[in-house]
Design a protein around this motif. Structure first.
Motif, PDB file in Angstrom:
ATOM      1  N   THR A  96      17.797  45.678  -2.607  1.00  0.00           N
ATOM      2  CA  THR A  96      19.070  46.392  -2.439  1.00  0.00           C
ATOM      3  C   THR A  96      19.955  46.304  -3.682  1.00  0.00           C
ATOM      4  O   THR A  96      21.147  46.594  -3.610  1.00  0.00           O
ATOM      5  CB  THR A  96      19.839  45.826  -1.231  1.00  0.00           C
ATOM      6  OG1 THR A  96      20.095  44.425  -1.450  1.00  0.00           O
ATOM      7  CG2 THR A  96      19.043  45.991   0.049  1.00  0.00           C
ATOM      8  N   ASP A 153      24.916  37.926  -2.694  1.00  0.00           N
ATOM      9  CA  ASP A 153      25.031  38.854  -1.565  1.00  0.00           C
ATOM     10  C   ASP A 153      25.708  38.253  -0.340  1.00  0.00           C
ATOM     11  O   ASP A 153      25.978  38.979   0.619  1.00  0.00           O
ATOM     12  CB  ASP A 153      23.642  39.360  -1.157  1.00  0.00           C
ATOM     13  CG  ASP A 153      22.950  40.127  -2.276  1.00  0.00           C
ATOM     14  OD1 ASP A 153      23.667  40.678  -3.132  1.00  0.00           O
ATOM     15  OD2 ASP A 153      21.701  40.155  -2.293  1.00  0.00           O
ATOM     16  N   THR A 212      21.935  47.080  -7.042  1.00  0.00           N
ATOM     17  CA  THR A 212      22.595  48.293  -7.520  1.00  0.00           C
ATOM     18  C   THR A 212      22.398  48.484  -9.018  1.00  0.00           C
ATOM     19  O   THR A 212      22.610  49.579  -9.532  1.00  0.00           O
ATOM     20  CB  THR A 212      24.103  48.250  -7.211  1.00  0.00           C
ATOM     21  OG1 THR A 212      24.673  47.073  -7.824  1.00  0.00           O
ATOM     22  CG2 THR A 212      24.344  48.204  -5.707  1.00  0.00           C
ATOM     23  N   GLY A 268      24.455  42.916  -4.820  1.00  0.00           N
ATOM     24  CA  GLY A 268      23.598  43.889  -5.495  1.00  0.00           C
ATOM     25  C   GLY A 268      23.596  43.794  -7.004  1.00  0.00           C
ATOM     26  O   GLY A 268      22.951  44.601  -7.676  1.00  0.00           O
TER      27      GLY A 268
END
Length: 373
Positions: A364, A268, A366, A235
């Motif tokens: 996805t 990831d 962050t 992320g």
């Protein structure tokens, strides 16, 4: 005296009653037997028995490649246990360490080896692919900058060291060479495998020798290197780039166009232990890097027969977006101002890739892309 007798009797009664309670509690445990295997199964998500054959082959291909160095060394040591083979093995090691200069001179690229069906299974596991944003004419040399490093750089292997994603078909006339540490070419047998993939040393001399071959020759440098691998967390996109000027200088000296490549999903495919700056783990990893030239991220992924415990990468989509080339003017001795000017153009193109495709390939995330060093 009477008080002492009463106290002793009461203590004896309390002790006997507490003992009976403890014995009864222990006896109740026998009615609920321990099930360590069942408890382990509750925490590990095992692979179901019925899996399509194609997916099993994909997992097997990744498992084989992930352990290539291990079994190459194992085979070499096994061969060393046969004295009649010692002269041959000694000659081979002399060739590897003192004679063969292929890693510094463009490798021994084998189109057949790069196009094996094995690599198709390897790439389809994630799956890995690349996105072409423009044409790259083969009338000049190229320097591809690959970001981020990730833990291992599986997307770079798929795109630039094999034909599993169709690089040569998309960019005819361009011969890619993925670059890695020179120490990898001292590992017996493993070195011959990566040389056949077109992988070469990342030394300055190696870069120069490849680019001097002229138009169509290209090198791919994973710019962040070992330092960036420590920032490879799912992320995130924390890049080590600001102080990396060497690859830009080489491109200017050889008149090679710079092409930024951002690989969505590279960070990831593994989970890494928390190692923020200031932690003991981060300090030890940096000291190890300073001594040996590379570092050891403490990571985990999935296993061969389970989905959440092991050292194999997770099945996460990897998309390497190949950006627009940055044309440079050839100069044997570029100034720092010229290098930093080209670097800013490079960073701008890299940010364009991120801002254009992040909502499609990094849903996805962050946080946003950040250049931390």
């Amino acid at each position: 005296m009477e008080v002492r007798k009463v106290f002793t009797s009461a203590a004896r009664n309390v002790s006997s009653s507490s003992l009976r309670e403890r014995l009864s509690s222990l006896s109740s445990l026998t009615t609920t037997p321990l099930k360590p295997v069942a408890n382990l199964h509750a925490h590990i998500e095992f692979v179901p028995a019925k899996i399509p054959r194609k997916r099993r082959l994909q997992t097997l291909a990744v498992a084989i490649w992930s352990t290539t160095i291990v079994w190459c060394i194992t085979v070499f040591l096994l061969l060393c246990s046969f004295p009649p083979l010692w002269p041959i093995l000694a000659a081979y090691m002399i060739w590897v360490l003192y004679i063969d200069k292929s890693p510094e001179n463009g490798g021994r690229l084998s189109p057949w080896f790069r196009s094996m069906g094995f690599w198709r299974y390897f790439a389809d596991y994630y799956p890995a692919s690349f996105l072409k944003t423009c044409e790259l004419p083969p009338d000049r040399p190229y320097v591809f900058g690959y970001h981020p490093h990730g833990i291992i750089g599986m997307g770079a292997i798929c795109t630039f060291a094999t034909e599993s994603t169709g690089f040569s078909a998309a960019f005819p006339g361009i011969i890619p060479h993925l670059l890695t540490l020179a120490s990898n070419f001292r590992v017996p047998f493993y070195r011959d495998i990566i040389l056949a993939m077109g992988i070469c040393s990342v030394s300055k001399q190696s870069c120069s020798n490849i680019l001097k071959r002229g138009p169509g020759n290209a090198i791919t440098i994973v710019v962040g290197g070992a330092a960036e691998s420590l920032s490879a967390h799912p992320g995130t996109a924390d890049l080590t780039l600001r102080k990396r000027l060497g690859f830009i200088k080489i491109a200017i000296q050889h008149g090679a166009d710079l092409v930024p490549v951002f690989s969505f999903g590279e960070n990831d495919i593994f989970q890494q232990m928390p190692n923020q700056k200031g932690t003991t783990l981060y300090t030890l990893q940096k000291k190890f890097q300073n001594v040996f030239g590379f570092t050891l991220p403490l990571f985990h992924g999935r296993g061969l027969l389970n989905y959440n415990l092991g050292l194999m990468p997770y099945r996460k989509r990897i998309v390497a977006v190949i950006g627009h080339p940055i044309h440079v003017v050839q100069c044997d001795k570029p100034t720092l101002e010229e290098i930093t000017h080209v670097q800013q153009q490079y960073i701008d193109e890299l940010m364009w890739i991120w801002n254009t495709y992040k909502d499609e390939f990094a849903r996805t995330r962050t946080r946003e892309l950040s250049i931390i060093e």
